[in-house]
Write a protein that holds these residues in place. Structure first.
Motif, PDB file in Angstrom:
ATOM      1  N   LEU A  57     -10.092  -8.010  12.233  1.00 34.19           N
ATOM      2  CA  LEU A  57      -9.048  -8.272  11.701  1.00 34.19           C
ATOM      3  C   LEU A  57      -8.842  -8.678  10.308  1.00 34.19           C
ATOM      4  N   THR A  58      -9.667  -9.598   9.726  1.00 35.77           N
ATOM      5  CA  THR A  58      -9.653  -9.939   8.547  1.00 35.77           C
ATOM      6  C   THR A  58     -10.020  -8.549   7.434  1.00 35.77           C
ATOM      7  N   ALA A  59     -10.898  -7.914   7.853  1.00 33.54           N
ATOM      8  CA  ALA A  59     -11.207  -6.690   7.081  1.00 33.54           C
ATOM      9  C   ALA A  59      -9.709  -5.694   7.150  1.00 33.54           C
ATOM     10  N   ALA A  60      -9.383  -5.579   8.251  1.00 30.45           N
ATOM     11  CA  ALA A  60      -8.165  -4.697   8.044  1.00 30.45           C
ATOM     12  C   ALA A  60      -7.035  -5.447   7.324  1.00 30.45           C
ATOM     13  N   VAL A  61      -6.698  -6.807   7.366  1.00 32.83           N
ATOM     14  CA  VAL A  61      -5.815  -7.205   6.654  1.00 32.83           C
ATOM     15  C   VAL A  61      -6.084  -7.391   5.146  1.00 32.83           C
ATOM     16  N   VAL A  62      -7.370  -7.299   4.862  1.00 30.57           N
ATOM     17  CA  VAL A  62      -7.641  -7.342   3.160  1.00 30.57           C
ATOM     18  C   VAL A  62      -7.627  -5.971   2.762  1.00 30.57           C
ATOM     19  N   THR A  63      -7.572  -4.763   3.359  1.00 30.37           N
ATOM     20  CA  THR A  63      -7.743  -3.545   2.983  1.00 30.37           C
ATOM     21  C   THR A  63      -6.456  -3.108   2.172  1.00 30.37           C
ATOM     22  N   PRO A  64      -5.064  -3.387   2.869  1.00 31.50           N
ATOM     23  CA  PRO A  64      -4.026  -3.277   1.813  1.00 31.50           C
ATOM     24  C   PRO A  64      -3.868  -3.919   0.457  1.00 31.50           C
ATOM     25  N   VAL A  65      -4.390  -5.270   0.727  1.00 35.85           N
ATOM     26  CA  VAL A  65      -4.204  -6.225  -0.377  1.00 35.85           C
ATOM     27  C   VAL A  65      -5.330  -5.700  -1.338  1.00 35.85           C
ATOM     28  N   CYS A  66      -6.556  -5.165  -0.991  1.00 31.86           N
ATOM     29  CA  CYS A  66      -7.253  -4.570  -1.892  1.00 31.86           C
ATOM     30  C   CYS A  66      -6.933  -3.309  -2.788  1.00 31.86           C
ATOM     31  N   GLY A  67      -6.067  -2.629  -1.853  1.00 31.91           N
ATOM     32  CA  GLY A  67      -5.517  -1.316  -2.318  1.00 31.91           C
ATOM     33  C   GLY A  67      -4.555  -1.649  -3.300  1.00 31.91           C
ATOM     34  N   TRP A  68      -3.750  -2.699  -3.114  1.00 31.39           N
ATOM     35  CA  TRP A  68      -2.601  -3.306  -4.263  1.00 31.39           C
ATOM     36  C   TRP A  68      -3.471  -3.527  -5.453  1.00 31.39           C
ATOM     37  N   TRP A  69      -4.284  -4.434  -5.340  1.00 32.62           N
ATOM     38  CA  TRP A  69      -5.132  -5.076  -6.321  1.00 32.62           C
ATOM     39  C   TRP A  69      -5.992  -3.988  -7.333  1.00 32.62           C
ATOM     40  N   PHE A  70      -6.433  -2.910  -6.465  1.00 39.34           N
ATOM     41  CA  PHE A  70      -7.008  -1.584  -7.340  1.00 39.34           C
ATOM     42  C   PHE A  70      -6.278  -0.396  -7.552  1.00 39.34           C
ATOM     43  N   ASP A  71      -4.863  -1.061  -7.609  1.00 41.42           N
ATOM     44  CA  ASP A  71      -3.762   0.062  -8.078  1.00 41.42           C
ATOM     45  C   ASP A  71      -3.679   1.531  -7.137  1.00 41.42           C
ATOM     46  N   LEU A  72      -4.090   1.129  -6.025  1.00 41.75           N
ATOM     47  CA  LEU A  72      -3.941   2.367  -5.164  1.00 41.75           C
ATOM     48  C   LEU A  72      -2.431   2.844  -4.937  1.00 41.75           C
ATOM     49  N   PRO A  73      -2.162   4.161  -5.108  1.00 44.53           N
ATOM     50  CA  PRO A  73      -0.855   4.375  -5.042  1.00 44.53           C
ATOM     51  C   PRO A  73       0.110   4.177  -3.752  1.00 44.53           C
ATOM     52  N   LEU A  74       1.403   3.714  -4.060  1.00 44.45           N
ATOM     53  CA  LEU A  74       2.181   3.145  -2.879  1.00 44.45           C
ATOM     54  C   LEU A  74       2.115   3.999  -1.629  1.00 44.45           C
ATOM     55  N   PRO A  75       2.200   5.323  -1.707  1.00 42.17           N
ATOM     56  CA  PRO A  75       2.360   5.873  -0.471  1.00 42.17           C
ATOM     57  C   PRO A  75       0.981   5.688   0.336  1.00 42.17           C
ATOM     58  N   GLN A  76      -0.038   5.728  -0.259  1.00 40.90           N
ATOM     59  CA  GLN A  76      -1.333   5.580   0.573  1.00 40.90           C
ATOM     60  C   GLN A  76      -1.526   4.087   0.841  1.00 40.90           C
ATOM     61  N   ASN A  77      -1.371   3.283   0.117  1.00 40.88           N
ATOM     62  CA  ASN A  77      -1.186   1.974   0.411  1.00 40.88           C
ATOM     63  C   ASN A  77      -0.267   1.590   1.611  1.00 40.88           C
ATOM     64  N   GLY A  78       0.949   2.060   1.479  1.00 36.13           N
ATOM     65  CA  GLY A  78       2.180   2.188   2.497  1.00 36.13           C
ATOM     66  C   GLY A  78       1.451   2.525   3.873  1.00 36.13           C
ATOM     67  N   VAL A  79       0.788   3.733   3.882  1.00 36.68           N
ATOM     68  CA  VAL A  79       0.280   4.106   5.179  1.00 36.68           C
ATOM     69  C   VAL A  79      -0.632   3.215   5.664  1.00 36.68           C
ATOM     70  N   ILE A  80      -1.809   2.745   4.832  1.00 39.31           N
ATOM     71  CA  ILE A  80      -2.723   1.690   5.264  1.00 39.31           C
ATOM     72  C   ILE A  80      -2.226   0.353   5.865  1.00 39.31           C
ATOM     73  N   LEU A  81      -1.119  -0.019   5.256  1.00 38.38           N
ATOM     74  CA  LEU A  81      -0.304  -1.329   5.731  1.00 38.38           C
ATOM     75  C   LEU A  81       0.269  -0.939   6.994  1.00 38.38           C
ATOM     76  N   VAL A  82       0.705   0.038   7.093  1.00 38.15           N
ATOM     77  CA  VAL A  82       1.442   0.497   8.529  1.00 38.15           C
ATOM     78  C   VAL A  82       0.230   0.470   9.522  1.00 38.15           C
ATOM     79  N   MET A  83      -0.770   1.162   9.293  1.00 41.10           N
ATOM     80  CA  MET A  83      -1.950   1.176  10.204  1.00 41.10           C
ATOM     81  C   MET A  83      -2.329  -0.293  10.559  1.00 41.10           C
ATOM     82  N   VAL A  84      -2.282  -1.278   9.536  1.00 44.20           N
ATOM     83  CA  VAL A  84      -2.870  -2.606   9.720  1.00 44.20           C
ATOM     84  C   VAL A  84      -1.970  -3.008  10.564  1.00 44.20           C
TER      85      VAL A  84
END
Length: 111
Positions: A55-82
């Protein structure tokens, strides 16, 4: 043990189609994926509870995506999955809060 019976009863008879979709997170953003793996490993070493680590790894993934400038559509999909993952695992979260989740390396009592 379960898969062979599913294979025999449903997949081989054509009642169910078995489809595997490869979703390589490393191709979305390698550093975000490595950071989420590191979060899992750190939590597993510290608290020794696999479900909390996952659960921690899942929650950290979109935060890391934001930190590493992952494009919003991709990070949004990851956030919804989380969010779906957290919602689906609310019983595990209740067990964690109650202190009832098994630790890594401990044997379950015989029933």
């Amino acid at each position: 043990q379960t898969f062979p019976s599913l294979l025999e009863s449903y997949i081989n008879t054509g009642q169910v189609y078995y489809v595997i979709k490869d979703f390589p997170l490393t191709s979305i953003h390698p550093q975000a994926f490595l950071a989420s793996q590191a979060a899992w490993l750190l939590m597993a070493l510290v608290v020794r509870i696999s479900s909390l680590s996952a659960l921690t790894a899942a929650v950290v993934t979109p935060v890391c995506g934001w930190w590493f400038d992952l494009p919003l559509p991709q990070n949004g999909v990851i956030l919804v999955m989380v969010l779906l993952l957290v919602w689906r695992h609310r019983s595990n979260i209740q067990n964690l809060l109650a202190g009832a989740e098994d630790k890594i390396g401990t044997d379950r009592p015989e029933e």
